[in-house]
Scaffold this motif. Structure first.
Motif, PDB file in Angstrom:
ATOM      1  N   LEU A 134      20.185  59.553  15.883  1.00  0.00           N
ATOM      2  CA  LEU A 134      21.504  59.127  16.018  1.00  0.00           C
ATOM      3  C   LEU A 134      22.774  60.017  15.896  1.00  0.00           C
ATOM      4  O   LEU A 134      22.729  60.934  14.922  1.00  0.00           O
ATOM      5  N   ASP A 135      23.441  59.983  17.148  1.00  0.00           N
ATOM      6  CA  ASP A 135      24.531  60.959  16.964  1.00  0.00           C
ATOM      7  C   ASP A 135      25.788  60.143  16.203  1.00  0.00           C
ATOM      8  O   ASP A 135      25.932  59.026  16.951  1.00  0.00           O
ATOM      9  N   ARG A 136      26.319  60.296  15.220  1.00  0.00           N
ATOM     10  CA  ARG A 136      27.105  59.435  14.618  1.00  0.00           C
ATOM     11  C   ARG A 136      28.434  59.847  14.041  1.00  0.00           C
ATOM     12  O   ARG A 136      28.601  61.247  13.756  1.00  0.00           O
ATOM     13  N   ALA A 150      25.025  56.664  18.810  1.00  0.00           N
ATOM     14  CA  ALA A 150      24.389  56.701  20.114  1.00  0.00           C
ATOM     15  C   ALA A 150      23.039  57.449  19.722  1.00  0.00           C
ATOM     16  O   ALA A 150      22.878  58.355  19.089  1.00  0.00           O
ATOM     17  N   THR A 151      22.178  56.731  20.466  1.00  0.00           N
ATOM     18  CA  THR A 151      20.725  57.292  20.384  1.00  0.00           C
ATOM     19  C   THR A 151      19.939  56.577  21.524  1.00  0.00           C
ATOM     20  O   THR A 151      20.347  55.936  22.492  1.00  0.00           O
TER      21      THR A 151
ATOM     22  N   MET B 325      23.382  64.940   9.494  1.00  0.00           N
ATOM     23  CA  MET B 325      24.252  64.818   8.146  1.00  0.00           C
ATOM     24  C   MET B 325      23.277  64.848   7.244  1.00  0.00           C
ATOM     25  O   MET B 325      23.731  65.034   6.046  1.00  0.00           O
ATOM     26  N   SER B 399      16.407  62.851  21.248  1.00  0.00           N
ATOM     27  CA  SER B 399      17.843  61.784  21.428  1.00  0.00           C
ATOM     28  C   SER B 399      18.618  62.754  22.344  1.00  0.00           C
ATOM     29  O   SER B 399      19.127  62.083  23.346  1.00  0.00           O
ATOM     30  N   MET B 403      20.065  62.109  26.202  1.00  0.00           N
ATOM     31  CA  MET B 403      21.327  61.733  26.497  1.00  0.00           C
ATOM     32  C   MET B 403      22.157  62.676  27.490  1.00  0.00           C
ATOM     33  O   MET B 403      23.130  62.439  28.245  1.00  0.00           O
TER      34      MET B 403
END
Lengths: 469, 469
Positions: A134-136, A150-151, B325, B399, B403
């Motif tokens: 997840l890019d968050r 987004a993932t 993170m 991921s 994207m």
């Protein structure tokens, strides 16, 4: 779990596709970006249908919407030619609701809230999210706290399970308050070394009536005052389903998504959305003395909000100023005169009001000339606009529109913001025909009704500037 | 025009899709972003084929490549589920080729070059590009001057016609030199108010042997020295087809594209690519005293370049430090200790060498602790890496990869950079299986061969720091 779901669910269809995002392989890296989402408190979540669209042989994409009895609205757009999915939570817990004595609490909460939730501690939680690729980002805007991620589409259900813990069952542990407060203070303090950012924050604070112009970073006193119990009661007051919007775009299926969100959030209970009392708009223009190499200039003036009949004309007018390299500000201020490296204008909206914000950064010697030329371009806008300018604006807006339709992140963001501002999701065709119908006459007639004037001008640098109008 | 095109054209197929980009409708605006593309001089344009891929039921996308007899390479990827297209020109005219007495000339040329070309003057040229709805940028990196643009796929042929004028027939008019020089000086000067950017530039200059670490902004003396004839002879020396790469991704057809590019660029003639003589790497670590509110810390150390067998292990190791993170730097420096709001590490490659660059911005009081903790994390990396860390890294990289495959701009960029660095375009499967094969053992064994050490440490702030290793 989701009784009445079928009955209350509306299918809307629009012709769209795909996504792009942050590049882990690229050679450029930056720090976490916080995107401000200015907005205004929402009470009545309207529902709408949008007519079917099937364009240019492209596969139509489905936009679905459902508002749960507790007030949470779910929006989803299926984009079947992608493998990614993006989600976007808007929770009506923006920094405008920070109590005056605790300014900065929304930002501190947004950092604390991912430090353990459900049955995971802080470390386990970030690892679980990272393991989903997840890019968050968690960010605080004026009206909302926003969770964005987004993932791969196949990882979305697992991500939603974790976000349900974060939003509904955060630990907000006592021992995390000190590092989080230290970070919040640093974030605030670092503005002193970033005059480009600082000028826009100072401009906002002077342009809007409080608390609308408040910055998410709060105040040193506000942050110092925070205790775990203050943060917890802020969470309990503002994190609730009424007015919360969850939007998803990508290669997803509506029915399983609706059932999952129903299971995760259907029994979420909470009070009503917070209300907001606006104060007096503060004293307007101001020079902020600072011993900098460059002078920063920020200018703001009123416009019409996104739900206004003149909205597209207003957007068009801003794009005459700043929508491309042949736009007026770029041409007159940068290209012809070489006055400043960076100059732009942008449109910003709340639910009930909007503004155009301009920025220019220039040398101290040429700052007065830059301000004069910029203000002249703003005021002469209502004198007349050429057909070739509007042609350019239409081309730029349409191209932008199509490129946004190809990105899962853009689409998830637009679904939520359309719903928040308009109570419905605009179709591609609606926006495209509004853009196509822009003419010089429409722009000028809007500008006669709503001329650029009553400027808030904030400058920062070693020398005070005159506002020559 | 394109004799022998069929014979020399290679079809490669990979499974991909779509795009996303700058948001003209968004509430946030910024100034023009200049993306640095570090790179190294290319002499022999190899050709390659990539095996067919058909994945997950997704429509395979074609990657085509052709190198013209004059040395220009054209790369294109067809993404048929989008309506946009992006183009990317890499011309071997980066700032490393700025003559010592004219540092800044590449940037001045990149600004001048769009001020009139072919039969259009400056104003007509920007208007023509804007009328195509083109979102565009001209930027100067270490090794290349880059022209990037994205718009509707149907506008791409018209955009290419204009770019042919810009690249081959720019006016570089005398009267534009003064405003362009004024802007270049401002751009350079504004760094004094932007310590976050400044530290990375200063770090680069100290870490690489000259001219590799040179910044595109040049020097005040270099910019002052420029005359129209100096700029013109720089253009004539460096703008030539040998080593130039044009990549296109989006909803395009190969055959008409190839014919058009052949017609526009097939008869372009020029000399050989410029050569580069490296000097001695300068004195390493340094503190730059400045009366700022925060202290900026930049650290760099050597890694393996992208064409090295260890590349994915090196990328994986950087992602253990900074890929999410729950990554080490974020966890140890930011989350646990609250030492700094922003901390990251990123991988940067040239053709023959690469580095890891780390950044931290912190309070003056906690700067020493931040530097100590960051250096400790870097040096302990080769002591061991956990399986859960590598699992997270694999998930994040995969991921990200997917994207990027959905964005026309990302794809156009990757086609060109793969070709430049590797002489071929990597397939999705190749990258995915390299990511899948990462293990803690592979990362550690790479780190034993190439441990983080010989750090270049540059700090900026009121107080000198010690490098405790």
């Amino acid at each position: 779990m989701c009784e009445g779901v079928e009955k209350r669910s509306f299918l809307t269809v629009t012709a769209t596709k795909t996504s792009g995002k942050k590049d882990r392989f690229s050679n450029c890296s930056g720090d976490v970006k916080r995107i401000e989402v200015p907005s205004f408190s929402s009470r009545d979540a309207l529902r709408s249908t949008i007519p079917d669209i099937q364009k240019d042989g492209y596969v139509a994409q489905a936009v679905n919407q459902y508002t749960f009895p507790n007030g949470l609205t779910l929006l989803a757009e299926r984009m079947e030619h992608v493998r990614s999915a993006a989600l976007n939570f808007l929770i009506p817990a923006g920094c405008v609701y920070d109590p005056p004595e605790h300014r900065g609490v929304a930002s501190v909460l947004a950092d604390m809230i991912t430090r353990g939730a459900g049955n995971r501690d802080s470390r386990e939680l970030s690892l679980a999210l990272d393991n989903l690729g997840l890019d968050r980002d968690e960010s605080v805007g004026s009206m909302h706290t926003r969770f964005w991620g987004a993932t791969l589409a196949r990882n979305l259900p697992a991500a939603l399970e974790i976000y349900a813990d974060i939003v509904r069952r955060p630990h907000l542990p006592d021992e995390e308050i000190d590092p989080v407060k230290a970070l919040a203070l640093q974030d605030l303090q670092s503005l002193e070394d970033e005059p480009r950012q600082k000028i826009l924050i100072e401009l906002r604070q002077r342009h809007y009536p409080p608390p609308l112009g408040q910055d998410r970073r709060g105040t040193p006193q506000g942050i110092e005052s925070l205790t775990p119990s203050v943060v917890r009661s802020h969470y309990e007051r503002l994190f609730q389903p009424m007015g919360t919007i969850l939007s998803v775009a990508g290669n997803i299926e509506w029915q399983p998504l609706l059932e999952q969100v129903g299971r995760l959030f259907g029994d979420w209970q909470g009070g009503s959305e917070p209300s907001l009392k606006l104060g007096q708009a503060p004293a307007k223009s101001e020079h902020l003395p600072k011993d900098t190499t460059q002078t920063q200039i920020g200018i703001a003036y009123g416009s019409v909000p996104i739900n206004h009949a003149d909205y597209y004309a207003a957007l068009g007018a801003v794009n005459v100023l700043s929508g491309g390299m042949s736009a007026r500000l770029f041409t007159e201020v940068r290209e012809k005169r070489g006055l400043c490296y960076s100059v732009w204008a942008s449109y910003q909206t709340f639910k009930d009001r909007a503004s155009v914000v301009c920025y220019a950064g220039t040398t101290n010697e040429r700052a007065q000339e830059t301000l004069d030329v910029t203000l002249k371009e703003l005021t002469r806008l209502s004198d007349g606009i050429e057909e070739e300018e509007v042609e350019r604006v239409r081309a730029g807006l349409k191209s932008s529109l199509i490129m946004q339709e190809e990105s899962t992140s853009s689409r998830a963001g637009t679904l939520a913001s359309d719903w928040y501002y308009l109570g419905r999701v605009r179709s591609f065709d609606e926006i495209q025909s509004a853009i196509n119908s822009l003419t010089p006459e429409k722009l000028v007639s809007h500008l006669k009704r709503c001329p650029p004037r009553d400027f808030t001008v904030v400058t920062l640098g070693p020398k005070d500037l005159r506002i020559n109008l």
